[in-house]
Scaffold this motif. Structure first.
Motif, PDB file in Angstrom:
ATOM      1  N   SER A 194       0.854  -1.182   0.000  1.00 51.17           N
ATOM      2  CA  SER A 194       0.000   0.000   0.000  1.00 51.17           C
ATOM      3  C   SER A 194       0.894   1.238   0.000  1.00 51.17           C
ATOM      4  O   SER A 194       2.077   1.176   0.329  1.00 51.17           O
ATOM      5  N   ARG A 227       2.411   3.656   5.096  1.00 44.35           N
ATOM      6  CA  ARG A 227       2.352   2.768   6.258  1.00 44.35           C
ATOM      7  C   ARG A 227       2.200   3.626   7.505  1.00 44.35           C
ATOM      8  O   ARG A 227       3.068   4.440   7.804  1.00 44.35           O
ATOM      9  N   VAL A 228       1.135   3.432   8.201  1.00 44.24           N
ATOM     10  CA  VAL A 228       0.935   4.142   9.467  1.00 44.24           C
ATOM     11  C   VAL A 228       0.629   3.099  10.527  1.00 44.24           C
ATOM     12  O   VAL A 228      -0.198   2.215  10.300  1.00 44.24           O
ATOM     13  N   PRO A 229       1.279   3.180  11.693  1.00 44.68           N
ATOM     14  CA  PRO A 229       1.013   2.166  12.713  1.00 44.68           C
ATOM     15  C   PRO A 229      -0.449   2.195  13.159  1.00 44.68           C
ATOM     16  O   PRO A 229      -1.047   3.268  13.215  1.00 44.68           O
ATOM     17  N   ASN A 250       6.199   1.410  12.659  1.00 43.57           N
ATOM     18  CA  ASN A 250       5.762   0.752  11.420  1.00 43.57           C
ATOM     19  C   ASN A 250       6.431  -0.599  11.269  1.00 43.57           C
ATOM     20  O   ASN A 250       5.791  -1.600  10.958  1.00 43.57           O
ATOM     21  N   SER A 307       5.037  -3.041  13.668  1.00 42.03           N
ATOM     22  CA  SER A 307       3.717  -3.582  13.325  1.00 42.03           C
ATOM     23  C   SER A 307       3.857  -4.700  12.290  1.00 42.03           C
ATOM     24  O   SER A 307       3.025  -5.588  12.212  1.00 42.03           O
TER      25      SER A 307
END
Lengths: 596, 393
Positions: free
Chosen positions: A242, A245-247, B112, B115
């Motif tokens: 995607s 990227r965001v946590p 990030n 995760s």
């Protein structure tokens, strides 16, 4: 082993006698091909349309892959591979490229100028699905050059138009029916946009929300298929990741959502400023003498290059910069400056007539604003959940919703470009607020505005979407009916009707079967004093078609012309009369609604 | 290309169908060519992009190694433009940001990465350091544990050991001794008995956490391999001293080089140990007379300390009847010291324990009222505490 004698179809090339194995395989291939073509060409047109949608999706996906690579390479060649181009390049590249783009647009690809969304819409509503293929080539070359040289524009709108152009070409060449040719451009548009954003759901929603305006079952399947196949194609070449990227984060308390309300207000106001500026400046730019068009993109490039000397982040589509903002790499002051300068730079690029889209810049502006709002809020409320990146992500959707006026698309786009579902609630709230603010102060959405400025009167999808649908409830009268039973005495019925001129009499035969009795008929029977008459003896009209209060008035209109009055029944109990509606009532209700 | 069956099925529309067939065939051929072209272009693109990304990354590494963090940041960011999902690039950028004091900015990249690979030891460790730098203890602890139990590419046992050591030191630095103890115990358990350097570290943190028994044990292990290891000698001396094993402590102190023995803190302990050793009536090998002399001397010393303490706090001694703890202790000691000359004690060696016990009680009573003693009194007081400690054990 003896080979079976192959049956050569008429017109086929006879197999070479000295190559029995090869001839057998050729015959097998030919038979397979004929079976397949027979299957394809005898299939119903709607099925063929779906098959075509997949083909369009793949071709659009390939075109978008090449387009993105072309932009990247142009960028590297003209501006260098660093995020901070050196001084002479940063000014010279967009200026010189601007001259080339202007010449190409004026002399080779005049239709490359303008919004791809509107050109697709005009293909649907004006030109019977016709988009010249020259536009696709023109968009590809000019946009790659413009965006790659640093003009503040994005690749999504051109991708959308390239998809639509490819679809239109295929539809025409394959001689689809007129209706299908008209509908095929949005199918290609969805494919192009899906591949550009790597976001199939958003692309489908955008095309339905902005281009077609209806959830037509006839085209929905084709749009979805095209979007999916284009994204699959694109991912095969450019990877499945995607965009951002965001946590993941969690909104712990409902009060935390207030932070996003503030973001919605800021995003809405910023989109308002941008829209107002474009609405004001574009007609003035169009009114300039024609010869200035030779220089407008170059001047725009020069101005953007000058901004880029100090802040190169505003140049180009800006996706790497959005990514940095999402990782909290900028202070809130710099984020605000970048948002303001991006509005300026994008406006300059767009108003100069340089081909390119505004999707990516609007995402950039939204991300910067979101990041700035998030950083400021977190300074005062450190316990707020989420990072600056979360706010930047939500900000993207917020500005997108306010600027392009596509609230549903914006919500799904945020989810798809980030692969992060946790932002859905904040982005829904802030997007709706931004959309509401934008809509309150500017009545006409961006694409409709641009179309009108270009002299096109395309149907406004937003107006269509928000047009009031009248139901029977809006027209029916509640106290205008008298319900009679078969065994009831006519004299009693006459008494009930006395002094109530407008009251209409209905005979309840059985649940769901209602008849209408004229007052004169009851009076006729009552006048016969020789014997007492029951209502059942009266001459009634029916059984009447009945309607329900939630049915659309257009549906009721089908029946109203043939019958003097229609009973409005309860869906739960067909022996219960809720009201009556006549043709006059329906027409009166339609007249009350203002025409958009 | 149409079969007769097709022609019959499609009837009068056949010319249109022939045309569609040809177009579709052309489309499919075009599609194949387009796929091949795109594949070739995409391959070239990816190749050049990877080269660019690697070049920028290498440049960033060089800048980082040269201490030019600002240039390294720019280079890493440029590398990420061409390979945005590269975990290695993101990690190095985060590390550079952290090194530049911009841990918050690096944190976002690390979250990030986390995760995507929650078990990454490197990522957890860097996040732990950022949290530790910000003083977020619980977060730091969580990430340190993530790193300890996480995955490491190279030499995982050693890396986990290093992280646990860092965690233990962090906790001790922040006064979180209780939380440090289990980490130190685990650290000691995972330390190989033949690794002197690691044992030395365990000894140090054990000393800092006042885990004297473990510190002594570790120091002895080191000394068994290298009897002259100065750190181990000092660790053993300190821990033995604090465990009340003054003879052993004195032995270790005496084996230390003079410069180490004279270091602040060490010299004081050494002197106290010597004094304790000199007044310890329980030392094995002493003659009956020597023991008696030491006991009598201890009683006298304790009584004097009691007197001084009483006058310091303004309590008259002796008081009848004794009211305060001080007065009671002195009343008891008066009787003893009056009767117990060293000769008497020597005649009745069975009273030695009791008499020394009284001396310790007097010192304790004085310490409770007037604070910890100094000099010889301190030595006697510590000797008493050491015996209490051993008896309670």
């Amino acid at each position: 082993m003896t080979e079976p004698a192959a049956v050569t179809p008429p017109g086929a090339i006879p197999p070479a006698t000295n190559e029995p194995a090869s001839s057998a395989s050729q015959a097998g291939f030919r038979a397979m091909w004929e079976r397949w073509t027979s299957h394809v060409f005898t299939m119903r047109e709607d099925r063929f349309f779906l098959f075509l949608a997949v083909l369009i999706g793949i071709l659009s996906g390939l075109a978008v892959v090449c387009f993105r690579i072309a932009i990247e390479w142009t960028d590297i060649e003209l501006l260098g591979s660093s995020l901070s181009p050196t001084f002479p390049r940063v000014v010279l590249a967009p200026t010189l490229a601007g001259i080339v783009v202007a010449l190409l647009v004026i002399y080779a690809f005049p239709r490359a100028r303008g919004s791809g969304v509107n050109q697709t819409k005009s293909a649907v509503y004006v030109s019977n699905g016709y988009i010249p293929f020259n536009t696709v080539v023109g968009k590809f070359i000019t946009c790659a050059l413009a965006i790659g040289s640093g003009q503040s524009l994005g690749p999504e709108d051109p991708s959308l138009q390239m998809g639509a152009g490819i679809a239109s070409l295929l539809g025409r060449r394959l001689r689809l029916s007129q209706e299908k040719v008209r509908l095929i451009a949005p199918v290609g548009a969805a494919a192009g946009l899906a591949a550009a954003f790597n976001a199939p759901i958003s692309a489908v929603l955008f095309v339905l929300e902005e281009v077609i305006g209806t959830w037509s079952a006839g085209v929905l399947g084709a749009i979805v298929l095209a979007a999916i196949s284009s994204v699959v194609t694109m991912r095969a070449f450019l990877g499945p990741e995607s965009m951002f990227r965001v946590p993941p984060f969690r909104v712990a308390k409902p009060a935390d959502l207030l932070a996003y309300v503030a973001l919605g207000i800021v995003g809405g106001l910023a989109s308002l400023v941008f829209l107002k500026w474009l609405a004001y400046a574009r007609p003035r730019m169009q009114a300039l003498p024609r010869w200035t068009q030779h220089f407008q993109p170059a001047v725009a490039g020069l101005l953007i290059g000058i901004i880029g000397i100090r802040l190169p982040q505003v140049m180009g589509a800006g996706y790497p910069i959005i990514d940095q903002a999402m990782h909290g790499q900028f202070t809130w002051k710099l984020l605000l400056v970048l948002a303001a300068l991006k509005i300026l730079a994008t406006g300059i690029s767009f108003l100069s007539g340089t081909p390119g889209g505004m999707f990516a810049p609007s995402l950039f502006i939204g991300a910067m604003l979101g990041g700035a709002v998030g950083a400021i809020e977190q300074h005062f409320f450190p316990a707020l959940p989420g990072t600056v990146g979360t706010f930047a992500l939500v900000g993207m959707g917020t500005f997108f919703a306010g600027f392009l006026r596509v609230p549903i698309t914006s919500v799904f786009m945020v989810i798809e470009v980030s692969g992060n579902y946790t932002a859905i609630l904040p982005v829904m709230i802030s997007s709706l607020i931004a959309y509401g603010i934008s809509r309150s102060y500017i009545k006409v959405p961006l694409f409709d505005l641009l179309a009108r400025q270009d002299g096109l009167v395309l149907p406004s999808v937003e107006e269509q979407r928000e047009q009031m649908i009248l139901t029977v409830e809006d027209a029916m009268r509640v106290d205008a009916a008298l319900v009679l039973e078969r065994a009831e005495q006519v004299a009693d019925a006459i008494k009930k009707l006395e002094g109530k001129e407008g009251l209409l009499s209905f005979l309840r035969v059985r649940p769901g079967e209602w008849n209408f009795i004229e007052r004169s008929e009851l009076q006729r029977l009552a006048a016969d004093t020789s014997q007492s008459h029951t209502v059942g003896e009266a001459d009634s009209k029916g059984p009447l078609p009945f309607v329900f209060r939630d049915m659309s008035l257009e549906e009721a209109l089908h029946w109203a012309g043939d019958w003097p009055v229609l009973p409005v029944l309860s869906r739960a109990d067909l022996s219960k009369l809720e009201g009556v509606v006549t043709l006059a009532d329906i027409l009166k209700a339609f007249r009350k609604v203002p025409v958009a | 290309m149409s079969s007769p069956a097709n022609t019959i099925a499609l009837g009068k529309k056949s010319p249109r169908i022939y045309s569609r067939e040809a177009v579709l065939l052309g489309c499919i051929l075009l599609l194949v060519l387009f796929v091949l072209f795109t594949a070739a272009v995409s391959r070239m693109y990816h190749k050049s992009i990877h080269v660019l990304a690697d070049n920028w990354f290498d440049q960033g590494e060089a800048s980082f190694r040269a201490g030019d963090i600002k240039s390294a940041l720019t280079d890493y960011r440029n590398a990420l433009v061409y390979s945005p999902d590269n975990a290695k690039f993101q990690f190095h950028l985060a590390q550079a940001l952290s090194a530049a004091g911009r841990g918050d900015e690096g944190r976002s990249y690390l979250l990030n990465l986390l995760s995507e690979s929650p078990g990454s030891g490197d990522v957890n460790l860097t996040l732990a350091r950022i949290a530790a730098h910000k003083g977020l203890n619980s977060e730091a602890l969580r990430y340190y544990h993530g790193a300890i139990y996480g995955e490491w590419d190279n030499d995982p046992i050693s890396r986990r050991w290093q992280v646990r050591r860092e965690l233990a030191e962090y906790l001790l630095d922040h006064g979180l001794q209780q939380q440090a103890v289990p980490e130190i115990i685990a650290l000691a358990d995972s330390t190989p008995a033949n690794d002197t350097e690691q044992l030395r570290v365990v000894g140090n943190v054990s000393l800092r956490a006042k885990l004297w028994t473990r510190a002594l044990e570790v120091s002895r292990t080191i000394l068994s391999a290298n009897a002259d290891n100065e750190d181990a000698l000092l660790g053993a001396a300190t821990s033995a001293f604090n465990l009340g094993q003054y003879s052993a402590a004195l032995d270790y102190f005496d084996r230390l080089p003079e410069k180490d023995r004279e270091a602040p803190g060490v010299a004081e302990m050494h002197k106290t140990a010597q004094q304790i050793n000199e007044m310890n009536a329980f030392l094995p090998g002493l003659s009956r007379e020597a023991k008696a002399r030491r006991a009598a001397s201890a009683l006298s010393l304790a009584a004097n300390r009691l007197q001084q303490c009483a006058s310091q706090v303004g309590q008259s001694l002796p008081a009848t009847p004794a009211q305060t703890q001080l007065q009671k202790a002195l009343a008891e000691s008066k009787e003893l010291t009056a009767e117990q000359s060293w000769q008497n004690i020597a005649k009745h060696p069975e009273t030695l324990d009791e008499l020394m016990g009284h001396a310790f009680e007097m010192e304790n009573a004085a310490a409770a009222v007037c604070g910890e003693p100094e000099g010889a009194d301190r030595a006697l007081w510590l000797l008493g505490r050491g015996r209490e400690f051993r008896h309670s054990d």
